[in-house]
Design a protein around this motif. Structure first.
Motif, PDB file in Angstrom:
ATOM      1  N   UNK A   9       0.868  -1.669   0.130  1.00 16.45           N
ATOM      2  CA  UNK A   9       0.006  -0.228   0.306  1.00 16.45           C
ATOM      3  C   UNK A   9       0.730   1.288  -0.045  1.00 16.45           C
ATOM      4  N   UNK A  10       1.605   1.468   0.701  1.00 16.27           N
ATOM      5  CA  UNK A  10       3.020   2.454   0.662  1.00 16.27           C
ATOM      6  C   UNK A  10       3.266   2.794  -0.834  1.00 16.27           C
ATOM      7  N   UNK A  11       3.847   1.721  -1.231  1.00 19.03           N
ATOM      8  CA  UNK A  11       4.375   1.498  -2.191  1.00 19.03           C
ATOM      9  C   UNK A  11       2.948   1.936  -3.313  1.00 19.03           C
ATOM     10  N   UNK A  12       2.002   1.883  -3.477  1.00 21.06           N
ATOM     11  CA  UNK A  12       1.067   1.991  -4.126  1.00 21.06           C
ATOM     12  C   UNK A  12       1.198   3.041  -3.795  1.00 21.06           C
ATOM     13  N   UNK A  13       0.600   4.061  -2.678  1.00 23.37           N
ATOM     14  CA  UNK A  13       0.693   5.598  -3.102  1.00 23.37           C
ATOM     15  C   UNK A  13       1.587   6.007  -3.184  1.00 23.37           C
ATOM     16  N   UNK A  14       3.128   5.557  -3.323  1.00 21.82           N
ATOM     17  CA  UNK A  14       4.080   6.365  -3.620  1.00 21.82           C
ATOM     18  C   UNK A  14       3.591   6.816  -4.681  1.00 21.82           C
ATOM     19  N   UNK A  15       3.201   6.046  -5.843  1.00 28.58           N
ATOM     20  CA  UNK A  15       3.704   5.743  -7.271  1.00 28.58           C
ATOM     21  C   UNK A  15       1.905   6.388  -7.606  1.00 28.58           C
ATOM     22  N   UNK A  16       0.841   6.788  -6.987  1.00 29.71           N
ATOM     23  CA  UNK A  16       0.095   6.971  -7.499  1.00 29.71           C
ATOM     24  C   UNK A  16      -0.244   8.538  -7.190  1.00 29.71           C
ATOM     25  N   UNK A  41      13.435   6.787  -4.191  1.00 30.36           N
ATOM     26  CA  UNK A  41      14.634   5.635  -4.554  1.00 30.36           C
ATOM     27  C   UNK A  41      15.132   5.683  -3.481  1.00 30.36           C
ATOM     28  N   UNK A  42      15.410   5.706  -2.306  1.00 30.23           N
ATOM     29  CA  UNK A  42      15.820   5.107  -0.947  1.00 30.23           C
ATOM     30  C   UNK A  42      14.610   3.970  -0.501  1.00 30.23           C
ATOM     31  N   UNK A  43      13.732   3.844  -0.197  1.00 26.40           N
ATOM     32  CA  UNK A  43      12.480   3.661  -0.128  1.00 26.40           C
ATOM     33  C   UNK A  43      12.219   1.581  -0.777  1.00 26.40           C
ATOM     34  N   UNK A  44      12.577   0.921  -0.207  1.00 22.01           N
ATOM     35  CA  UNK A  44      13.034  -0.436  -1.099  1.00 22.01           C
ATOM     36  C   UNK A  44      11.652  -1.192   0.517  1.00 22.01           C
ATOM     37  N   UNK A  49      12.408  -3.521   6.876  1.00 26.06           N
ATOM     38  CA  UNK A  49      12.850  -4.396   8.060  1.00 26.06           C
ATOM     39  C   UNK A  49      13.589  -3.696   9.072  1.00 26.06           C
ATOM     40  N   UNK A  50      14.813  -3.273   7.851  1.00 30.89           N
ATOM     41  CA  UNK A  50      15.944  -2.594   8.528  1.00 30.89           C
ATOM     42  C   UNK A  50      16.159  -0.990   8.979  1.00 30.89           C
ATOM     43  N   UNK A  51      15.050  -0.289   8.886  1.00 32.22           N
ATOM     44  CA  UNK A  51      15.616   0.689   9.054  1.00 32.22           C
ATOM     45  C   UNK A  51      16.376   1.720   8.246  1.00 32.22           C
TER      46      UNK A  51
END
Length: 70
Positions: A9-16, A41-44, A49-51
């Protein structure tokens, strides 16, 4: 909602919403608010998990700059 669904959902919000930067907010031990901006681009998936490590020597109440090791 599972973690996998929440992350999707986070990646969907980023894209939309054509998001370019993510602002991470936190407080130090004296309750002063701070923030770190990251390009999207730093968010994957590993980010969740790692912060994100940062140099806390500039945050009052944390390690002094001569004692900092990230």
């Amino acid at each position: 909602m599972s973690n996998t669904t929440a992350i999707s959902n986070v990646f969907k919000l980023i894209e939309e919403n054509h998001i370019k930067f993510v602002l991470l907010r936190f407080t130090n031990i004296k309750s002063k608010e701070h923030g770190v901006s990251l390009p999207v681009s730093a968010i994957d998936e590993d980010f969740f998990e790692d912060g994100k490590m940062f140099d806390g020597s500039s945050v009052e109440g944390w390690k002094a700059i001569n004692k900092a090791d990230m």
